[in-house]
Design a protein around this motif. Structure first.
Motif, short mmCIF file in Angstrom:
data_model
loop_
_atom_site.label_atom_id
_atom_site.label_comp_id
_atom_site.label_asym_id
_atom_site.label_seq_id
_atom_site.Cartn_x
_atom_site.Cartn_y
_atom_site.Cartn_z
N ASP A 104 -1.58 5.08 -3.52
CA ASP A 104 -2.99 4.65 -2.92
C ASP A 104 -3.61 5.84 -2.26
N TYR A 105 -2.65 6.48 -1.49
CA TYR A 105 -3.04 7.74 -0.69
C TYR A 105 -2.05 8.81 -0.77
N THR A 163 0.73 -1.13 0.04
CA THR A 163 -0.10 0.07 0.02
C THR A 163 0.99 1.27 -0.12
N THR A 192 1.82 5.17 0.20
CA THR A 192 1.46 6.66 0.49
C THR A 192 2.50 7.72 -0.08
N LEU A 231 -1.01 12.67 0.40
CA LEU A 231 -1.10 13.51 1.54
C LEU A 231 -0.47 14.56 1.52
N PRO A 240 -9.96 3.42 6.22
CA PRO A 240 -9.32 4.83 5.82
C PRO A 240 -9.91 6.13 6.48
N VAL A 266 -11.57 9.66 0.12
CA VAL A 266 -11.17 8.39 -0.03
C VAL A 266 -12.39 7.41 -0.05
N ASN A 296 -6.62 7.91 -3.81
CA ASN A 296 -7.29 8.65 -2.73
C ASN A 296 -6.50 10.01 -2.48
N CYS A 297 -7.01 10.99 -1.82
CA CYS A 297 -6.07 12.15 -1.51
C CYS A 297 -6.57 12.61 -0.23
N LEU A 298 -5.80 12.73 0.89
CA LEU A 298 -5.93 13.50 2.14
C LEU A 298 -5.02 14.91 2.32
N VAL A 323 -10.56 15.02 2.88
CA VAL A 323 -10.44 13.70 2.98
C VAL A 323 -11.37 13.10 1.78
N CYS A 363 0.97 11.45 8.57
CA CYS A 363 1.17 10.35 7.76
C CYS A 363 1.39 9.28 8.33
#
Length: 314
Positions: free
Chosen positions: A187-188, A163, A165, A190, A271, A233, A219-221, A231, A258
């Motif tokens: 995947d994410y 995964t 980030t 940040l 998430p 997600v 996805n984005c935070l 967020v 993070c």
């Protein structure tokens, strides 16, 4: 079975002093509340916090062959971070930042460039990326990673089931080109609110997040300091509030967000719940000095989530 977290990117030493509201004239001594030193940076800061939260962590980065570099190694080793992919670059100083934190928690800083920006896609870094359950890529802006080598590391981690980030090192506008290479494997993503606005030209953070998702991020935070986080997600679009705290030092709050997010995902949290845990992690860090602040453990952070008040709660 893949386990643990690999962090790739910037390593620095932070020297934090509080409270400094003005620089005095002359050479007299002024007593202050406290001084703290800790490994920091987008990779090492996240690695240190994740280790404190109970994760198995490796770090792929670089330090110089000076006393500062040896101190960074010692502190990370004592925290249990695997340093086999941490290069020592001969003849270079280690990246170091002095932060003069004022009574309001603001932190003007003075940075001396060094080896930390020169993290590279070494065979050891590739091995760390391939073996980890989570890969936190925090190397965008690194001259030995941008342009393809960093993207290769991220792709290798993703292809072996990690995964992924991603965070940023004080990006220039050119970072958008690098994001086009990296984000399809992420995947994410940040970023901070300031970074998101600068890179996209969008004041609305949901619109900025949509642009990053259009570039390939799943996805984005967006970390927005005392205003919480935006967020996007798994199809959900929401704003999570920050906790109502008195910040002492906001150094490394973004990196700790993070790390907290990843540590909660590692425990099987969904998430959105992981983002709330990340918010609590950053709140604890902000209430003390340097990278760890008042952070104690994963379990203590869970307890703090129940005890602290969210901004906007009555």
């Amino acid at each position: 079975m893949k386990t643990g977290l690999a962090c790739i990117g910037l390593t620095t030493l932070d020297v934090v002093a509080r409270a400094i509201d003005a620089l005095p004239e002359g050479e007299g001594t002024t007593l202050i509340e406290g001084i703290a030193c800790a490994p920091a940076g987008t990779a090492a800061g996240a690695a240190l916090v994740a280790a404190k939260l109970g994760m198995s962590v490796s770090l792929a980065s670089a330090v110089g062959d000076d006393l500062v570099g040896r101190f960074i190694r010692m502190a990370l080793d004592e925290a249990g971070v695997d340093l086999r992919a941490l290069e020592t670059l001969p003849g270079l100083p280690s990246s170091t930042t002095v932060l003069a934190v004022d009574s309001a928690g603001r932190r003007p800083n003075f940075h001396a460039l060094g080896a930390g920006m020169l993290a590279a896609a070494t065979p050891q870094a590739l091995a760390a990326a391939r073996s980890a359950r989570f890969l936190h890529y925090a190397g965008i802006g690194g001259p030995r990673l941008d342009g393809g080598p960093g993207a290769d590391l991220v792709q290798a981690g993703r292809e072996t089931g990690a995964t992924v980030t991603c965070d940023l090192i004080s990006p220039q506008p050119s970072a958008l080109d690098e994001l086009k290479r990296i984000l399809p494997h992420v995947d994410y993503f940040l970023p901070s609110a300031a970074e998101a606005r600068m890179l996209t030209g969008q004041d609305d953070l949901f619109a900025a997040a949509d642009i990053f998702i259009s570039l390939g991020a799943r996805n984005c935070l967006v970390k927005n300091g005392g205003l919480g986080s935006v967020v996007v997600v798994d199809g959900a679009r929401t704003t999570l509030p920050a906790y109502a705290i008195k910040p002492i030092d906001t150094t490394s709050c973004g990196d700790s967000y993070c790390a907290g997010f990843i540590a909660a995902l590692d425990r099987g949290w969904p998430p959105l719940a992981a983002a709330r845990f990340a918010t609590a992690t950053a709140a604890l860090v902000a209430q003390g000095l340097a990278t760890l602040g008042k952070l104690e453990s994963f379990e203590a952070t869970e307890a703090a989530m129940r005890a602290m008040t969210l901004n906007g709660d009555v």
